[in-house]
Scaffold this motif. Structure first.
Motif, PDB file in Angstrom:
ATOM      1  N   LYS A   1       0.831  -1.200   0.000  1.00 30.37           N
ATOM      2  CA  LYS A   1       0.000   0.000   0.000  1.00 30.37           C
ATOM      3  C   LYS A   1       0.863   1.246   0.000  1.00 30.37           C
ATOM      4  O   LYS A   1       0.537   2.240  -0.607  1.00 30.37           O
ATOM      5  N   ASP A   2       1.958   1.136   0.716  1.00 30.06           N
ATOM      6  CA  ASP A   2       2.857   2.295   0.706  1.00 30.06           C
ATOM      7  C   ASP A   2       3.332   2.582  -0.695  1.00 30.06           C
ATOM      8  O   ASP A   2       3.349   3.705  -1.147  1.00 30.06           O
TER       9      ASP A   2
ATOM     10  N   GLY B   1       0.653   4.109  -2.564  1.00 30.00           N
ATOM     11  CA  GLY B   1       0.507   5.527  -2.256  1.00 30.00           C
ATOM     12  C   GLY B   1       1.623   6.336  -2.898  1.00 30.00           C
ATOM     13  O   GLY B   1       1.423   7.401  -3.440  1.00 30.00           O
ATOM     14  N   ALA B   2       2.797   5.750  -2.832  1.00 31.95           N
ATOM     15  CA  ALA B   2       3.915   6.463  -3.453  1.00 31.95           C
ATOM     16  C   ALA B   2       3.680   6.591  -4.944  1.00 31.95           C
ATOM     17  O   ALA B   2       3.948   7.612  -5.547  1.00 31.95           O
ATOM     18  N   GLU B   3       3.145   5.530  -5.491  1.00 32.58           N
ATOM     19  CA  GLU B   3       2.874   5.577  -6.928  1.00 32.58           C
ATOM     20  C   GLU B   3       1.863   6.663  -7.230  1.00 32.58           C
ATOM     21  O   GLU B   3       1.998   7.406  -8.182  1.00 32.58           O
ATOM     22  N   LYS B   4       0.852   6.703  -6.393  1.00 32.85           N
ATOM     23  CA  LYS B   4      -0.165   7.713  -6.662  1.00 32.85           C
ATOM     24  C   LYS B   4       0.425   9.090  -6.539  1.00 32.85           C
ATOM     25  O   LYS B   4       0.129   9.985  -7.305  1.00 32.85           O
ATOM     26  N   GLY B   5       1.250   9.191  -5.519  1.00 34.18           N
ATOM     27  CA  GLY B   5       1.882  10.494  -5.402  1.00 34.18           C
ATOM     28  C   GLY B   5       2.805  10.766  -6.578  1.00 34.18           C
ATOM     29  O   GLY B   5       2.999  11.887  -6.998  1.00 34.18           O
ATOM     30  N   ASN B   6       3.345   9.694  -7.089  1.00 39.48           N
ATOM     31  CA  ASN B   6       4.278   9.875  -8.192  1.00 39.48           C
ATOM     32  C   ASN B   6       3.579  10.074  -9.505  1.00 39.48           C
ATOM     33  O   ASN B   6       4.186  10.516 -10.457  1.00 39.48           O
TER      34      ASN B   6
END
Lengths: 563, 160
Positions: free
Chosen positions: A6-7, A10-15
């Protein structure tokens, strides 16, 4: 692993956004810039969607006004200081010239090249992506910038400096200098030298050559700032220059273009000069003075070091040939001179005999040795670097609040470092606060992207918002660690992670700011008392007024969230 | 300076607007994909994500025009494309390469001893010379200011 997954998600989404924006942009950068060069229009690419919005960065250079275009490349201060330098000279002429219309002609013509020159000065030191825009964009937008630049200059402090410096020089000589259009035929050496300095004005007003006048102005400016004694030496240096004067009288219109092109290697200048040089020829001959640009160059050169530059110029200009031949020679000379120079002053050959102005189309940095300084190419390059660095330090001084009285590079650098660290920590604190506030609220982008978000909100934050940006920084200058620490333990059951973070930040910050140059220590004390004594709701609101209070209010928000 | 400030507030496609838009979008995504728990650990994690989103949004808003934004975006991309193991290895390799490049780069001004400190602060500043470093620092400060402004406005908006 789930959490890790999930992290990553989330990082992907942020990216996502940066990735989306970045990768296609890297390839399409150049295309967009090319398109902009072709169009040079503002709304050519829609900014409705996010992709376009990110690509709007690339469009910025060519979009909007020229001022904003340069802004996107560089902070506005740089161009302003450069302008003020050049225009200080122009302004003085404006004030004292008998015919204002001609003066205005000078002024506007001077502004154009100066503006472009400044842009090129700025453009030179920039990263390669910007290099593409230099040639194409600057020239077409030169005329568009004049009205803007005109309004900026009179209020510029740099201009005031220059004006003061000019007035300090020699009143008598400047009396002559200030009347460029009433040049008597025969003059004393001083007045001749002064009159010769006025040559470029005359020429430029006559023909309105923008680029060369900019260079001339730059030359003049550097010359004048160097040494008042140059004025005297101008007469002494008449002998080596008389040769050139003779050649100039025979070749007349070619001299100005010659020297200018030797400096700049620009063909268009020569063409313009040769067209308008007739007027100058008659004037110069009548005066019996040396050609102005040559004089300016000679003034700047060391006596012994003259030969370097004179040779370079003379080598191409001494033959009494017709214009095209000279132009060709100068072009070759200029090309040879400039062949190795690029953004960095690494080219040693190219540095001699070239001044620190910018030709319209070259990317090179031109340096001319000043009087009393070594003409060694290494030292010239060093000098260019030092000047660039000091210029940027000055701009940074404006950016960083409370640095106007700081002198010295080391202290300035410390201040800058502190400021950058404080800004980064503010971002961290604000994100911490957002994280605490976040779970309770739903985001509505359309509702948020109102002016409220983009500008300061009325109400609690309006109390000191303009100084708000500087308040945290200035407050940190006089941080009171004792007060903070008394507040923090009093909060109680804030999370360990939060408190540790906050404490570490606080101690780090209070350790950094030893200076006591706070502007509003009393307000800070009052605010802190308010935070302590008021209840949480209003405390959070008033705490938003400065960064310190945000840190204090974070545990309170945490408590609110937990309860 | 004044023109740049006016530019920021009045230009609809300014860095500020772009950053605000991107940041809010990322925040929305964060909110959507991560559980909104109130535990301290979750808050701390969210803080990390928000900070990361803020930096990423800022770098995206600036685009590729600046060396520091390019460095940030590269870092993000590398971080996203690699798993942690490979990332660490690559980061170490990058650091080694950067150190080599640093030694090769001429440090001309000895007065800028603390420029190394600045290099660490400004993303991508390790391999720059002083001149460009000051350049990038100026732009970076400007962008940090807008970032703080926008984030503060968001916080204000949500806490009142």
């Amino acid at each position: 692993m789930d959490m890790a997954g999930k992290d990553n998600l989330g990082a992907e989404k942020g990216n996502d956004d940066p990735l989306n924006f970045h990768s296609p942009n890297m390839s399409s950068d150049w295309q967009f810039i090319g398109a902009n060069l072709a169009n040079s229009s503002m709304g050519s690419i829609p900014t409705g969607n996010p992709m376009a919005a990110s690509k709007g960065d690339l469009l910025e250079p060519s979009s909007c006004s020229s001022a904003s275009m340069v802004d996107s490349f560089c902070p506005a201060n740089w161009e302003q200081t450069t302008h003020s330098q050049n225009l200080g000279f122009c302004e003085i002429n404006v004030q004292h010239g008998p015919s204002t219309s001609n003066m205005l002609g000078i002024r506007t013509s001077g502004l154009g090249p100066i503006r472009t020159g400044a842009e090129r000065t700025v453009g030179i030191g920039w990263t390669p992506p910007n290099a593409m825009l230099k040639g194409g964009l600057f020239l077409p937008t030169a005329s568009g910038m004049l009205p803007q630049s005109l309004s900026q200059f009179p209020a510029d402090s740099g201009f005031i400096e220059r004006a003061a410096r000019f007035s300090c020089f020699s009143a008598g000589n400047f009396g002559d200098m200030m009347n460029p259009f009433s040049i008597p035929e025969s003059m004393s050496p001083y007045s001749r030298s002064m009159a010769s300095m006025q040559g470029p004005h005359r020429v430029f007003s006559g023909e309105g050559s923008k680029t060369v006048s900019g260079e001339q102005y730059q030359k003049i400016e550097i010359n004048v700032t160097e040494n008042p004694k140059d004025v005297e030496h101008g007469a002494i240096e008449g002998s080596p220059l008389k040769n050139e004067r003779k050649t100039e009288s025979s070749m007349g219109p070619h001299d100005e273009p010659k020297r200018c092109s030797a400096v700049s290697g620009n063909e268009s200048d020569e063409a313009e000069f040769s067209g308008g040089g007739q007027e100058e020829q008659s004037m110069l001959e009548g005066r019996g003075g040396e050609p102005s640009t040559k004089r300016l160059g000679s003034k700047k050169r060391k006596r012994s070091g003259q030969d370097n530059e004179i040779d370079q110029v003379k080598g191409a200009t001494q033959q009494p040939s017709e214009i095209p031949k000279d132009n060709a020679k100068i072009q070759q000379q200029g090309n040879q001179n400039l062949v190795s120079a690029s953004n960095r002053p690494g080219g040693k050959q190219g540095k001699q005999g070239i001044e620190a102005s910018d030709s319209p189309k070259d990317e090179y940095i031109h340096v001319r040795a000043r009087r009393g300084q070594a003409t060694n190419s290494h030292s010239l390059a060093e000098r260019v670097r030092r000047e660039k660095i000091s210029e940027r330090m000055k701009f940074l001084q404006d950016l960083v609040p409370g640095c106007s009285k700081v002198t010295g590079k080391a202290v300035m650098l410390d201040e800058i470092i502190n400021y950058v660290q404080s800004l980064q920590r503010q971002v961290e604190f604000l994100s911490m606060k957002l994280a605490a506030v976040h779970p309770r609220l739903d985001f509505n982008i359309e509702g948020l992207l109102t002016k409220d978000v983009l500008q300061s909100r009325a109400g609690p934050s309006s109390l000191g918002f303009p100084p708000d940006m500087t308040m945290p920084y200035s407050l940190l200058h006089s941080s009171h660690p004792g007060v903070i620490h008394t507040v923090l333990p009093g909060v109680g059951n804030s999370s360990d992670a939060l408190r540790r973070t906050i404490n570490s930040h606080v101690t780090a910050m209070s350790g950094e700011y030893k200076e006591s140059t706070s502007h509003v220590p009393n307000v800070w004390e009052d605010e802190l008392h308010n935070v302590i004594h008021m209840d949480f709701n209003s405390g959070a609101t008033s705490a938003l007024l400065n960064g310190q209070d945000i840190r204090v209010s974070l545990p309170q928000d945490q408590m609110k969230a937990e309860h | 300076m004044m023109t740049s400030r006016q530019h920021l507030t009045t230009n609809p496609s300014s860095i500020k607007t772009r950053f605000a838009y991107l940041f809010l979008r990322n925040l929305k995504r964060l909110n959507k994909y991560r559980p909104t728990s109130s535990s301290s650990r979750a808050v701390y994690q969210r803080y990390g994500m928000i900070k990361f989103a803020a930096d990423a949004s800022m770098a995206s808003a600036v685009g590729s025009r600046r060396a520091w934004s390019r460095a940030t975006l590269l870092k993000i991309r590398n971080r996203a494309l690699n798993c942690t193991f490979l990332k660490r290895r690559r980061i170490h390799a990058l650091r080694r390469r950067r150190a080599e490049r640093k030694s090769r780069n001429p440090r001309q001004e000895c007065a800028f001893g603390q420029a190394n400190e600045l290099r660490r602060l400004v993303p991508g500043g390790e391999v720059m010379d002083i001149c460009n470093l000051l350049d990038e620092t100026a732009h970076y400060i400007k962008c940090l200011n807008t970032q703080v402004q926008v984030m503060r406005n968001i916080v204000d908006f949500y806490s009142s």
